[in-house]
Design an enzyme around this catalytic site. Sequence first.
Site, PDB file in Angstrom:
ATOM      1  N   HIS A 276     -26.507   2.099  12.138  1.00 25.30           N
ATOM      2  CA  HIS A 276     -27.877   2.385  12.568  1.00 25.30           C
ATOM      3  C   HIS A 276     -27.940   3.520  13.585  1.00 25.30           C
ATOM      4  CE1 HIS A 276     -32.053   2.002  13.290  1.00 25.30           C
ATOM      5  NE2 HIS A 276     -32.168   0.739  12.969  1.00 25.30           N
TER       6      HIS A 276
ATOM      7  N   ASP B 142     -35.020  10.324  -7.726  1.00 25.12           N
ATOM      8  CA  ASP B 142     -34.489  10.520  -9.077  1.00 25.12           C
ATOM      9  C   ASP B 142     -33.204  11.346  -9.023  1.00 25.12           C
ATOM     10  OD1 ASP B 142     -33.982  11.069 -11.720  1.00 25.12           O
ATOM     11  OD2 ASP B 142     -35.964  11.903 -12.161  1.00 25.12           O
TER      12      ASP B 142
END
Length: 463
Positions: free
Chosen positions: A177, A407
């Site tokens: 993180h 994509d």
Amino acid sequence: MAPMATPETTTILHRCRIAPPPGTALQSLPLTFFDMVWLHFNPIQRLLFYEYPCSTTHFLETLIPNFKKSLSQTLKHFLPLAGNLIYPLNSGTQPQFLYLPGDSVSVTIAESIRASEYFNYLTGNKPRNADDFYAFVPDLPQPKIEHKSSCKIIPVFAIQITLFPETDICVGFTNHHAVGDASSIVGFIKAWSSIATLGKDDELLATEKSLPFYDRSVVKDQLGVGNTFWTQMDVFRVESLPLKFPINKVRSTYILRKNDIQKLKNLIQAKKLNLTYLSSFTITTAYIWTCLIKSATAAGEDVNDTEPEHFVFAVDARRRLDSPVPATYFGNCVAFGATKDMHGKLKGDEGLFVAAELIGEVIVKKVNNKDEILRDAENWMSKLGCLIPKRCFGVAGSPRFDMYDTDFGWGKPVKYEAVSIDGAGSMSLCKSREFEGGLEIGLSLPKKKMDAFADIFYAGLNM
């Protein structure tokens, strides 16, 4: 419900390390106080599932070479992900992110041994065993101790791509993180998918506004909050509790369509005429929070009406600071909003209205107020540490994030899962894939509580 995932769920075909292109220069970045908060929290884990019928041969000989090449091209612009967190074992010096030429990202290439029905189960919305997803989540490599410099070398990023033969593909991402917030990591994923599809980074280079911005000097720390946090590490650490398997939770996905959100908005406005702020975020989080609180009794929890219920959310501070930070700033740049009220008040008939007002007030008075957003920053760590053992609910993600336009050349994903909410006590939030203007909410709860929540969630929308 499908059985719990085991190591036999997938077969590891190949492990490798992908580096930026040769000749990439060293990069060193100090941690800001925004990064320091997350040093000891659990990694963030995300999964994207794609429908893409392909054989194992095509997968290995065609898709994987482009996957690796495009990753290397993208890492050239996102060097911290290929590098390491250098964590000193004494408090005399502070941590830094360091990329050295030759550093690389761990990549696992795997194949599922389950039938396509298992993929359909994983990508559904109904309750699924939380443990089942971890066969597709990459582990960060183990840290190493460098005794000469008295530092711990901590990898910050890992990737796994798994083929469901002849049917589907899953891509998993795990990041420390501290290396970057959701805006940064999602920015990397979008850049990578663009390069994978186009075969080059021209689109990323076409404008400077698309490239990640690394200049830490734009984060002003006039009060020395970073030094305060680092000093506090010697006194206490704010750490997430490690996950234990089996997790004994199920994951479910809920959709709020645009008309659902509008219906809730009308309901709240009719009751709270003077509300000054009522966004989709406010409505959605208030509704999910109060449905969750109301489900406690049905799930067999014994909660006193005077017990405080806390709600905490991170907010992108880039454009909200007194000196705004570029939108493409790479790292953590999130502030915190928090509110609370008594369990009995929030579970009652007026709970939704109370919650919406509480969350809206925090956003107006603190989150969207550049003079207030960092006012108590030096106390963030101590406050977060106090909340971990209490009844606290949070948010991972944002309505701004559209994970469904990622994509890699295989079409858009059919499902996004924020796996790390299993241990975070949070809901995941992103744009809906199917419904324009809708939001997708992910939850991970014990099954009894999830069943109770679902009844309350759907009943509230049908009022």
